[in-house]
Design a protein around this motif. Structure first.
Motif, PDB file in Angstrom:
ATOM      1  N   TYR A   1      -6.696   1.395  -6.832  1.00  0.00           N
ATOM      2  CA  TYR A   1      -6.586   2.632  -6.078  1.00  0.00           C
ATOM      3  C   TYR A   1      -7.754   2.721  -5.100  1.00  0.00           C
ATOM      4  N   ARG A   2      -7.489   3.273  -3.918  1.00  0.00           N
ATOM      5  CA  ARG A   2      -8.497   3.409  -2.881  1.00  0.00           C
ATOM      6  C   ARG A   2      -8.417   4.802  -2.269  1.00  0.00           C
ATOM      7  N   LEU A   3      -9.580   5.341  -1.893  1.00  0.00           N
ATOM      8  CA  LEU A   3      -9.665   6.628  -1.205  1.00  0.00           C
ATOM      9  C   LEU A   3      -9.792   6.364   0.286  1.00  0.00           C
ATOM     10  N   VAL A   4      -8.940   7.007   1.083  1.00  0.00           N
ATOM     11  CA  VAL A   4      -8.975   6.818   2.522  1.00  0.00           C
ATOM     12  C   VAL A   4     -10.107   7.637   3.116  1.00  0.00           C
TER      13      VAL A   4
ATOM     14  N   PRO B   1      -0.371   2.518   5.308  1.00  0.00           N
ATOM     15  CA  PRO B   1       0.847   3.118   5.874  1.00  0.00           C
ATOM     16  C   PRO B   1       0.476   4.091   6.997  1.00  0.00           C
ATOM     17  N   ASP B   2       1.366   4.275   7.948  1.00  0.00           N
ATOM     18  CA  ASP B   2       1.101   5.155   9.094  1.00  0.00           C
ATOM     19  C   ASP B   2       0.845   6.597   8.677  1.00  0.00           C
ATOM     20  N   ASP B   3       1.412   7.037   7.554  1.00  0.00           N
ATOM     21  CA  ASP B   3       1.262   8.427   7.142  1.00  0.00           C
ATOM     22  C   ASP B   3      -0.003   8.677   6.318  1.00  0.00           C
TER      23      ASP B   3
ATOM     24  N   ASP C   1      -6.537  10.901   1.321  1.00  0.00           N
ATOM     25  CA  ASP C   1      -5.417  10.407   0.521  1.00  0.00           C
ATOM     26  C   ASP C   1      -5.881   9.307  -0.424  1.00  0.00           C
ATOM     27  N   VAL C   2      -5.154   9.139  -1.514  1.00  0.00           N
ATOM     28  CA  VAL C   2      -5.400   8.034  -2.432  1.00  0.00           C
ATOM     29  C   VAL C   2      -4.255   7.039  -2.264  1.00  0.00           C
ATOM     30  N   ILE C   3      -4.622   5.778  -2.123  1.00  0.00           N
ATOM     31  CA  ILE C   3      -3.672   4.699  -1.882  1.00  0.00           C
ATOM     32  C   ILE C   3      -3.575   3.829  -3.125  1.00  0.00           C
TER      33      ILE C   3
ATOM     34  N   HIS D   1       0.861  -1.181   0.000  1.00  0.00           N
ATOM     35  CA  HIS D   1       0.000   0.000   0.000  1.00  0.00           C
ATOM     36  C   HIS D   1       0.900   1.235   0.000  1.00  0.00           C
ATOM     37  N   THR D   2       0.679   2.144  -0.955  1.00  0.00           N
ATOM     38  CA  THR D   2       1.503   3.337  -1.076  1.00  0.00           C
ATOM     39  C   THR D   2       0.613   4.570  -1.181  1.00  0.00           C
ATOM     40  N   VAL D   3       0.938   5.620  -0.430  1.00  0.00           N
ATOM     41  CA  VAL D   3       0.216   6.889  -0.522  1.00  0.00           C
ATOM     42  C   VAL D   3       0.723   7.624  -1.764  1.00  0.00           C
ATOM     43  N   LEU D   4      -0.201   8.029  -2.634  1.00  0.00           N
ATOM     44  CA  LEU D   4       0.182   8.762  -3.846  1.00  0.00           C
ATOM     45  C   LEU D   4       0.283  10.258  -3.562  1.00  0.00           C
TER      46      LEU D   4
END
Length: 75
Positions: A70-73, A46-48, A53-55, A13-16
């Motif tokens: 892609y996912r929206l937090v 991710p903790d941040d 945010d979009v993941i 999982h990565t924050v874009l």
């Protein structure tokens, strides 16, 4: 306590950043709110990661080496 995000079966999982988000939204011709959702409390995030945010989630795939979604937090 076990860190679930580091388990071998949990996909990456990565924050874009905003530039990448805009590219994704433009490529798919969608709005941010059209993306599937993921809750902020999901242990794989991710903790941040913050609300809004979009993941980018990269999963192993049998048909295509890597499947990207892609996912929206959300809260």
């Amino acid at each position: 306590m076990v860190d679930v995000s580091q388990h071998e079966l949990v996909p990456e999982h990565t924050v874009l950043d905003e530039a990448d988000v805009e590219d994704v939204l433009e490529d798919y011709d969608i709005e941010r709110t059209d993306l599937p959702k993921i809750k902020r409390k999901d242990p794989a995030l991710p903790d941040d990661a913050e609300q809004g945010d979009v993941i980018k989630v990269e999963r192993d795939s049998r048909t295509t080496d890597v499947a990207i979604v892609y996912r929206l937090v959300i809260e």
